[in-house]
Design an enzyme around this catalytic site. Structure first.
Site, PDB file in Angstrom:
ATOM      1  N   CYS A 124       0.836  -1.205   0.000  1.00 23.86           N
ATOM      2  CA  CYS A 124       0.000   0.000   0.000  1.00 23.86           C
ATOM      3  C   CYS A 124       0.870   1.254   0.000  1.00 23.86           C
ATOM      4  CB  CYS A 124      -0.939  -0.021   1.203  1.00 23.86           C
ATOM      5  SG  CYS A 124      -1.883   1.494   1.446  1.00 23.86           S
ATOM      6  N   CYS A 127      -0.079   3.711   2.724  1.00 24.15           N
ATOM      7  CA  CYS A 127       0.395   3.263   4.037  1.00 24.15           C
ATOM      8  C   CYS A 127       1.854   3.640   4.233  1.00 24.15           C
ATOM      9  CB  CYS A 127       0.228   1.750   4.180  1.00 24.15           C
ATOM     10  SG  CYS A 127      -1.470   1.148   4.048  1.00 24.15           S
TER      11      CYS A 127
END
Length: 229
Positions: A124, A127
């Site tokens: 991600c 993230c």
């Protein structure tokens, strides 16, 4: 232009002076050779075996060893792996969660502490971009427990807790259980700061602390998530 050196086909035609000339020529060229790329293993003349032997040794006996040592050292340096971005922790108040049991135990032992759970994916990009800011926040708030949950390692638990987008955050506190949850990107990191300010209260009573230490189940957390929807 590179010099071309011609050799006689007769081995006795190689004199000491020619060997010295060859040695001098290649001595300036062989620096880039790897040990496995040596051009000559030795040049011998029946008349001057001692001279040719020492010449060959001087040509190929010292520098390749130094080069080999250099390549060994370089391999050690490049072979040392740095921690991946999600493996880094801000300090003792940031913990990696690898299972449902670890997750429930951490919540049960947190007592009166505010607990912030980050659900993330190693793949991600959002993230990864947010993570350094989260680490800084953890360092600024040693009284808060931060739990990192890898989505791919804990898919069943994440789905039970209604985690559908990443990065995703849960806020827990003792007897109050799940306080709030939301998705957050780096651009909206202020949401995390606001949630910390709203929920990071102190002075919890002993009765609340006792209730907060009760056994926590995943079913209970899932039920709390359902009510919050």
């Amino acid at each position: 232009m590179a010099n071309v050196i011609r050799f006689s086909s007769h081995p006795t035609a190689l004199s000491s002076s020619l060997l010295n000339s060859v040695s001098s020529s290649f001595n300036s060229l062989h620096v880039g050779f790897l040990p496995s790329q040596r051009v000559f293993k030795g040049i011998h003349s029946p008349a001057d075996s001692d001279a040719s032997s020492s010449s060959a040794v001087s040509l190929f006996g010292s520098r390749p060893r130094n080069q080999f040592d250099f390549f060994k050292l370089n391999a050690v340096i490049t072979g040392t792996e740095q921690p991946k971005w999600w493996e880094k922790n801000a300090g003792p108040n940031m913990i990696d969660i690898h299972s449902t049991e670890e997750f429930l135990d951490a919540l049960g032992q947190a007592g009166e502490k505010l607990v912030i759970v980050e659900f993330y994916g190693t793949w991600c990009a959002s993230c990864r971009a947010l993570f350094p800011k989260l680490c800084k926040t953890a360092q600024e708030h040693p009284e808060i427990l931060f739990l990192k949950v890898n989505f791919d390692e804990n898919k069943t638990m994440c789905k039970s807790l209604k985690v559908k987008v990443l990065p995703f955050f849960h806020f827990y506190r003792g007897a109050d259980g799940l306080l709030e949850y939301f998705s957050c990107s780096l651009a909206k990191f202020q949401k995390i700061k606001d949630a910390i300010e709203a929920n990071n209260k102190t002075g919890v009573s002993s009765s609340e602390l006792s209730n907060g230490a009760r056994k926590i189940s995943l079913e209970m957390l899932a039920a709390q998530a359902d009510k919050a929807i």
